[in-house]
Design a protein around this motif. Structure first.
Motif, PDB file in Angstrom:
ATOM      1  N   THR A 160      46.247 -13.842 115.227  1.00 18.77           N
ATOM      2  CA  THR A 160      47.197 -14.888 114.854  1.00 18.77           C
ATOM      3  C   THR A 160      46.724 -15.588 113.590  1.00 18.77           C
ATOM      4  O   THR A 160      45.543 -15.873 113.431  1.00 18.77           O
ATOM      5  CB  THR A 160      47.330 -15.938 115.969  1.00 18.77           C
ATOM      6  OG1 THR A 160      46.048 -16.508 116.213  1.00 18.77           O
ATOM      7  CG2 THR A 160      47.877 -15.342 117.241  1.00 18.77           C
ATOM      8  N   THR A 161      47.650 -15.870 112.700  1.00 23.92           N
ATOM      9  CA  THR A 161      47.332 -16.695 111.551  1.00 23.92           C
ATOM     10  C   THR A 161      47.155 -18.113 112.070  1.00 23.92           C
ATOM     11  O   THR A 161      48.051 -18.642 112.726  1.00 23.92           O
ATOM     12  CB  THR A 161      48.464 -16.636 110.507  1.00 23.92           C
ATOM     13  OG1 THR A 161      48.599 -15.271 110.075  1.00 23.92           O
ATOM     14  CG2 THR A 161      48.161 -17.538 109.327  1.00 23.92           C
ATOM     15  N   THR A 192      50.755 -12.889 116.058  1.00 24.20           N
ATOM     16  CA  THR A 192      51.280 -13.767 115.013  1.00 24.20           C
ATOM     17  C   THR A 192      52.635 -14.322 115.392  1.00 24.20           C
ATOM     18  O   THR A 192      52.926 -15.445 115.163  1.00 24.20           O
ATOM     19  CB  THR A 192      51.350 -13.016 113.670  1.00 24.20           C
ATOM     20  OG1 THR A 192      50.030 -12.616 113.341  1.00 24.20           O
ATOM     21  CG2 THR A 192      51.889 -13.885 112.564  1.00 24.20           C
ATOM     22  N   THR A 217      47.971 -16.311 100.973  1.00 26.25           N
ATOM     23  CA  THR A 217      47.922 -17.771 100.966  1.00 26.25           C
ATOM     24  C   THR A 217      47.491 -18.223  99.581  1.00 26.25           C
ATOM     25  O   THR A 217      46.461 -17.763  99.074  1.00 26.25           O
ATOM     26  CB  THR A 217      46.922 -18.277 102.019  1.00 26.25           C
ATOM     27  OG1 THR A 217      47.369 -17.834 103.305  1.00 26.25           O
ATOM     28  CG2 THR A 217      46.815 -19.788 102.011  1.00 26.25           C
ATOM     29  N   THR A 265      44.514 -19.505 106.486  1.00 25.90           N
ATOM     30  CA  THR A 265      45.024 -20.875 106.436  1.00 25.90           C
ATOM     31  C   THR A 265      43.968 -21.759 105.788  1.00 25.90           C
ATOM     32  O   THR A 265      42.808 -21.745 106.200  1.00 25.90           O
ATOM     33  CB  THR A 265      45.327 -21.393 107.854  1.00 25.90           C
ATOM     34  OG1 THR A 265      46.304 -20.533 108.453  1.00 25.90           O
ATOM     35  CG2 THR A 265      45.845 -22.820 107.826  1.00 25.90           C
ATOM     36  N   VAL A 322      47.167 -22.001 112.698  1.00 28.58           N
ATOM     37  CA  VAL A 322      48.144 -23.035 112.344  1.00 28.58           C
ATOM     38  C   VAL A 322      47.449 -24.387 112.474  1.00 28.58           C
ATOM     39  O   VAL A 322      46.834 -24.674 113.503  1.00 28.58           O
ATOM     40  CB  VAL A 322      49.368 -22.979 113.289  1.00 28.58           C
ATOM     41  CG1 VAL A 322      50.325 -24.127 113.008  1.00 28.58           C
ATOM     42  CG2 VAL A 322      50.069 -21.634 113.167  1.00 28.58           C
TER      43      VAL A 322
END
Length: 188
Positions: A149-150, A188, A60, A106, A152
């Motif tokens: 999970t990334t 993900t 990122t 994120t 969101v």
């Protein structure tokens, strides 16, 4: 459609590359991030990443920094121009029973958020890696609680999944849980 250049890293590649100006960032299973020239594949720099664990999630990029996560439960901030380590934070694994996965990072406001194998979703200050908030998504579960999970960001809600418990919606500023959709196997 012919090959213009190629470059070999010290490990496999599963993370998406990231274009930056006229360069590309490539994260490798060898635990390094490479900044390569798009035109000819020459190395601008190779990070001196503190871990030796695979990087499987896309780096990122935000405001002159690169945030990378690795499967050894680590998040690291690198300088975009030099690849030098600015800070890193590592958490212990959440026990013997984890799902091998990795959440990416994120950026949310003044923080960068990622998940860990111990079931925690944590926001770290962009500037120095200080913990802004830390939310336990594992509940009373003991195994397979990984947050792989990334996260969101949708409006002011941060969405992330716990492999064992389900999909969570959290207040992006405070990390407080707003809702939970129960289920298993979120990745993900």
């Amino acid at each position: 459609g012919h090959e213009v250049w190629s470059f070999s890293t010290g490990g496999g590649l599963t993370a998406q590359p990231v274009a930056v100006d006229n360069d590309v960032l490539v994260a490798s299973f060898d635990g390094s991030v490479y900044r390569l020239r798009q035109a000819d594949g020459s190395v601008v720099w190779r990070s001196q990443y503190p871990g030796k664990a695979a990087i499987t999630a896309r780096p990122t990029v935000h405001d002159g920094r690169i945030f990378v996560t690795s499967i050894d439960n680590r998040i690291t901030a690198l300088d975009l121009k030099t690849g030098e380590r600015l800070w890193d934070r590592k958490r212990e694994h959440g026990g013997d029973m984890t799902v091998t996965g990795q959440a990416g990072a994120t950026v949310v406001g003044d923080g960068v958020v990622t998940g860990f194998s111990d079931g925690r979703l944590v926001s770290f200050a962009l500037s120095d890696g200080a913990t802004l908030w830390d939310q336990d998504l594992s509940g009373d579960e003991e195994k397979f609680v990984d947050v792989d999970t990334t996260p969101v960001l949708v409006g002011d809600v941060l969405i992330a999944g716990s492999y064992r418990r389900g999909l969570f919606g959290l207040d992006a500023e405070t990390g407080n849980v707003r809702w939970l959709m129960r289920g298993q196997g979120y990745g993900t």
